[in-house]
Design a protein around this motif. Structure first.
Motif, PDB file in Angstrom:
ATOM      1  N   ALA A 286       0.830  -1.206   0.000  1.00 35.92           N
ATOM      2  CA  ALA A 286       0.000   0.000   0.000  1.00 35.92           C
ATOM      3  C   ALA A 286       0.866   1.260   0.000  1.00 35.92           C
ATOM      4  O   ALA A 286       0.516   2.266  -0.622  1.00 35.92           O
ATOM      5  CB  ALA A 286      -0.926  -0.001   1.221  1.00 35.92           C
ATOM      6  N   TYR A 287       2.001   1.208   0.681  1.00 32.83           N
ATOM      7  CA  TYR A 287       2.919   2.358   0.724  1.00 32.83           C
ATOM      8  C   TYR A 287       3.435   2.697  -0.679  1.00 32.83           C
ATOM      9  O   TYR A 287       3.433   3.868  -1.090  1.00 32.83           O
ATOM     10  CB  TYR A 287       4.090   2.047   1.649  1.00 32.83           C
ATOM     11  N   PHE A 288       3.877   1.686  -1.421  1.00 38.00           N
ATOM     12  CA  PHE A 288       4.412   1.947  -2.761  1.00 38.00           C
ATOM     13  C   PHE A 288       3.320   2.446  -3.704  1.00 38.00           C
ATOM     14  O   PHE A 288       3.577   3.288  -4.567  1.00 38.00           O
ATOM     15  CB  PHE A 288       5.085   0.692  -3.326  1.00 38.00           C
ATOM     16  N   ARG A 289       2.101   1.954  -3.548  1.00 38.92           N
ATOM     17  CA  ARG A 289       0.998   2.463  -4.371  1.00 38.92           C
ATOM     18  C   ARG A 289       0.732   3.930  -4.020  1.00 38.92           C
ATOM     19  O   ARG A 289       0.524   4.769  -4.909  1.00 38.92           O
ATOM     20  CB  ARG A 289      -0.255   1.616  -4.119  1.00 38.92           C
TER      21      ARG A 289
ATOM     22  N   GLY B 164       2.910   5.135  -7.060  1.00 34.68           N
ATOM     23  CA  GLY B 164       2.006   4.867  -8.162  1.00 34.68           C
ATOM     24  C   GLY B 164       1.878   3.398  -8.543  1.00 34.68           C
ATOM     25  O   GLY B 164       2.455   2.502  -7.926  1.00 34.68           O
ATOM     26  N   ARG B 165       1.097   3.177  -9.584  1.00 35.00           N
ATOM     27  CA  ARG B 165       0.731   1.816  -9.988  1.00 35.00           C
ATOM     28  C   ARG B 165       1.923   0.990 -10.474  1.00 35.00           C
ATOM     29  O   ARG B 165       1.976  -0.226 -10.273  1.00 35.00           O
ATOM     30  CB  ARG B 165      -0.324   1.876 -11.098  1.00 35.00           C
ATOM     31  N   LEU B 166       2.880   1.639 -11.150  1.00 32.67           N
ATOM     32  CA  LEU B 166       4.015   0.875 -11.677  1.00 32.67           C
ATOM     33  C   LEU B 166       4.818   0.245 -10.547  1.00 32.67           C
ATOM     34  O   LEU B 166       5.187  -0.944 -10.613  1.00 32.67           O
ATOM     35  CB  LEU B 166       4.901   1.796 -12.515  1.00 32.67           C
ATOM     36  N   HIS B 167       5.100   1.018  -9.496  1.00 32.05           N
ATOM     37  CA  HIS B 167       5.829   0.467  -8.354  1.00 32.05           C
ATOM     38  C   HIS B 167       4.977  -0.569  -7.610  1.00 32.05           C
ATOM     39  O   HIS B 167       5.510  -1.551  -7.072  1.00 32.05           O
ATOM     40  CB  HIS B 167       6.245   1.588  -7.405  1.00 32.05           C
ATOM     41  N   GLU B 168       3.671  -0.346  -7.572  1.00 33.76           N
ATOM     42  CA  GLU B 168       2.798  -1.333  -6.944  1.00 33.76           C
ATOM     43  C   GLU B 168       2.894  -2.664  -7.677  1.00 33.76           C
ATOM     44  O   GLU B 168       3.006  -3.738  -7.057  1.00 33.76           O
ATOM     45  CB  GLU B 168       1.352  -0.835  -6.944  1.00 33.76           C
ATOM     46  N   ALA B 169       2.868  -2.600  -9.006  1.00 33.88           N
ATOM     47  CA  ALA B 169       2.957  -3.822  -9.803  1.00 33.88           C
ATOM     48  C   ALA B 169       4.300  -4.519  -9.591  1.00 33.88           C
ATOM     49  O   ALA B 169       4.368  -5.756  -9.483  1.00 33.88           O
ATOM     50  CB  ALA B 169       2.758  -3.486 -11.279  1.00 33.88           C
ATOM     51  N   ALA B 170       5.383  -3.726  -9.517  1.00 26.84           N
ATOM     52  CA  ALA B 170       6.702  -4.318  -9.287  1.00 26.84           C
ATOM     53  C   ALA B 170       6.765  -4.964  -7.909  1.00 26.84           C
ATOM     54  O   ALA B 170       7.368  -6.033  -7.734  1.00 26.84           O
ATOM     55  CB  ALA B 170       7.772  -3.238  -9.422  1.00 26.84           C
ATOM     56  N   MET B 171       6.135  -4.327  -6.926  1.00 29.56           N
ATOM     57  CA  MET B 171       6.117  -4.882  -5.571  1.00 29.56           C
ATOM     58  C   MET B 171       5.326  -6.196  -5.540  1.00 29.56           C
ATOM     59  O   MET B 171       5.738  -7.169  -4.891  1.00 29.56           O
ATOM     60  CB  MET B 171       5.500  -3.869  -4.607  1.00 29.56           C
ATOM     61  N   ARG B 172       4.223  -6.236  -6.239  1.00 32.78           N
ATOM     62  CA  ARG B 172       3.439  -7.498  -6.314  1.00 32.78           C
ATOM     63  C   ARG B 172       4.279  -8.605  -6.963  1.00 32.78           C
ATOM     64  O   ARG B 172       4.235  -9.759  -6.524  1.00 32.78           O
ATOM     65  CB  ARG B 172       2.156  -7.268  -7.108  1.00 32.78           C
ATOM     66  N   ALA B 173       5.051  -8.243  -7.997  1.00 33.22           N
ATOM     67  CA  ALA B 173       5.903  -9.234  -8.655  1.00 33.22           C
ATOM     68  C   ALA B 173       6.936  -9.793  -7.688  1.00 33.22           C
ATOM     69  O   ALA B 173       7.248 -11.002  -7.721  1.00 33.22           O
ATOM     70  CB  ALA B 173       6.591  -8.596  -9.862  1.00 33.22           C
ATOM     71  N   ILE B 174       7.459  -8.944  -6.816  1.00 34.01           N
ATOM     72  CA  ILE B 174       8.425  -9.405  -5.810  1.00 34.01           C
ATOM     73  C   ILE B 174       7.756 -10.348  -4.824  1.00 34.01           C
ATOM     74  O   ILE B 174       8.289 -11.422  -4.483  1.00 34.01           O
ATOM     75  CB  ILE B 174       9.044  -8.197  -5.079  1.00 34.01           C
TER      76      ILE B 174
END
Length: 529
Positions: A467-470, A474-484
């Motif tokens: 939630a912090y990265f979102r 934004g969404r791009l970092h959120e997506a990268a965090m989900r990938a991790i």
């Protein structure tokens, strides 16, 4: 005591302190633009990642020039380049300037300066004190249209002074020498930077300013410019001007006003500029306080007077500098055995999350420690990106402005302290580490992990980080965090299984940890933040 100086005084005669009003004729500022560009690219050679810093509380000229310089370095030096600033962007026009043009600028608190191997200062100089480059970091390049200060010559590349009314003009010269076409947004930014700093080409304007202005005119967007020049203004803007006019006093050809408390430091300079329009005035001085600091702005019409030097001479005994006042102070935390507990941290990054989540071989354990700010081991006060919320003190006025902790990040007390510190930095406050305050912090007392099954506290920790990265990136970092969160499951599962087979872990612990990693992965796929 932060101060701003008049641009009207740029060519004042005389010399005082570190300022050189009559520099050596062979210095860089007098070279042709193409020669300066070649010198700049030679200095940049061998470096990989640049951070270009504006002066604190930046104006459009500083922001536009910095973005243009980063653009130049990326396309001609092959470097990754970012733009950072300290303080706040407070005036309505400046906020609109960044928002409308979508300028890629970041508050310095969100950047890890250790990631950069090349530093530049734009529209400011190393020893002036109104920028956020730490004293331990050396500037590789300095580009500024203000009078040269001796210390700037220590930089490998110092294009300072010269016959320019705005730093944006200097960057136009570089772009033209490089035959590099700016984007519409950069062109509009540079155009407005020149327009604002020269007061529509009516103040300290040179032929080069006019030429650059005309070169940019067909390249910039008039609609975007109109949105910047005519933004909606908050009620406190008019309240501040009411105070300025009500408290203004005229002494012959000088006008002075006390603004009391201002909502943004750069409003002091704007008011001083506006009061110069009063008939018969040759001097204008405005001053006001912002978070317990005094800001002064002096404007003059007499070119024989060097307002910048004058105001420094008056204020030098008070240690004039810029930057916000501390909003939060964190204590040194000790474990029950007296060892230091991690409590000061660098900016939260995706790489840091990856290193924190996976099992690392012992030789690579140092990667986990990269997220720790070494200030926690020292004995001096230090400004840090964020502190652990176990023991903190917060100024009442900072709390009123920044707000309370974000409950979406703190159901189980996880990332809410990181988020609050970052919000404080973005609002222009600072976060400090106070080593004199020491407490023993008994960890895992509020939220104990279950003896069996997945560790729900740990899963929730990773949800709040997602939630912090979102929220902040934004969404791009959120997506990268989900990938991790999802992509590390096979590796961690393999390491756990290998540890079990080697007899280094009991089966119940294996099941518990495997369930935890599976829960983190499932949360990464399904959680809504």
């Amino acid at each position: 005591m932060p101060v701003t100086q008049s641009l009207n005084s740029r060519r004042g005669a005389g010399n005082s302190g570190g300022e050189l009003t009559e520099p050596p004729p062979a210095r860089l500022a007098h070279m042709p633009a193409r020669d300066k560009l070649e010198r700049l690219l030679r200095v940049a050679q061998g470096h990989h990642k640049a951070l270009i810093l504006t002066h604190d509380n930046p104006d459009p000229d500083s922001l536009a020039a910095a973005v243009a310089l980063a653009h130049l370095l990326e396309h001609k030096a092959g470097m990754e380049a970012h733009v950072g600033y300290g303080g706040i962007i407070g005036r309505a026009e400046n906020i609109a300037f960044v928002k409308v043009l979508r300028l890629p600028v970041s508050h310095v608190s969100t950047l890890d300066l250790d990631e950069y191997d090349f530093f530049g200062l734009v529209d400011t100089q190393p020893k002036v004190g109104n920028h956020s480059l730490p004293a331990k970091k050396e500037a590789h390049l300095v580009v500024d249209h203000h009078p040269l200060r001796q210390e700037s010559l220590e930089a490998p590349f110092a294009d300072v002074g010269g016959d320019f009314g705005a730093t944006s003009t200097m960057l136009v010269e570089y772009l033209r020498a490089a035959r590099l076409e700016p984007s519409v947004e950069v062109a509009t930014g540079l155009f407005y930077g020149i327009k604002a700093d020269t007061r529509d080409l009516g103040r300290e304007t040179t032929p080069t300013d006019v030429d650059s202005y005309l070169w940019l005119f067909p390249r910039m967007d008039k609609t975007l410019l109109a949105q910047i020049e005519h933004p909606e203004l908050p009620a406190r803007y008019f309240q501040l001007y009411h105070t300025a006019y009500e408290r203004a006093k005229v002494y012959g050809t000088a006008i002075v006003t006390d603004l009391e408390e201002v909502y943004s430091p750069d409003m002091v300079a704007e008011v001083a500029e506006r009061l110069m329009f009063l008939e018969g005035m040759k001097w204008s001085l405005a001053f006001g306080t912002y978070r317990n600091q005094l800001f002064l702005s002096l404007r003059v019409k007499d070119r024989r007077m060097n307002a910048g030097r004058l105001i420094r001479e008056i204020c030098e005994d008070y240690g004039g500098s810029s930057g916000g006042h501390g909003s939060m102070a964190g204590a040194r935390l000790l474990n029950a055995d007296g060892t230091i507990q991690n409590c000061t941290f660098r900016p939260m990054s995706l790489a840091g999350q990856l290193f924190d989540l996976v099992f690392l071989p012992r030789p690579l354990h140092f990667l986990k420690a990269m997220a720790i700010d070494p200030a926690q081991y020292g004995h001096d006060e230090a400004r840090v990106n964020w502190v652990l919320g176990a023991c903190i003190v917060v100024r009442e006025e900072a709390l009123a402005e920044v707000g309370l902790l974000d409950e979406q990040l703190s159901p189980l007390g996880n990332t809410e302290d990181t988020d609050w510190c970052v919000r404080a930095w973005k609002a222009g406050w600072e976060v400090a580490f106070c080593p004199e305050a020491v407490i023993t912090h008994l960890t895992s007392r509020s939220f104990r992990p279950s003896d069996t099954g997945a560790d729900k506290v740990r899963i929730e920790l990773w949800r709040t980080r997602l939630a912090y990265f979102r929220k902040h990136h934004g969404r791009l970092h959120e997506a990268a965090m989900r990938a991790i969160l999802v992509g590390t499951l096979p590796y961690n599962s393999a390491v756990l299984t290998q540890t079990l087979l080697r007899g280094r872990m009991r089966l119940p612990e294996y099941r518990k940890q495997l369930a935890t990693f599976l829960g983190i992965s499932q949360m990464g796929l399904r959680a809504r933040v």
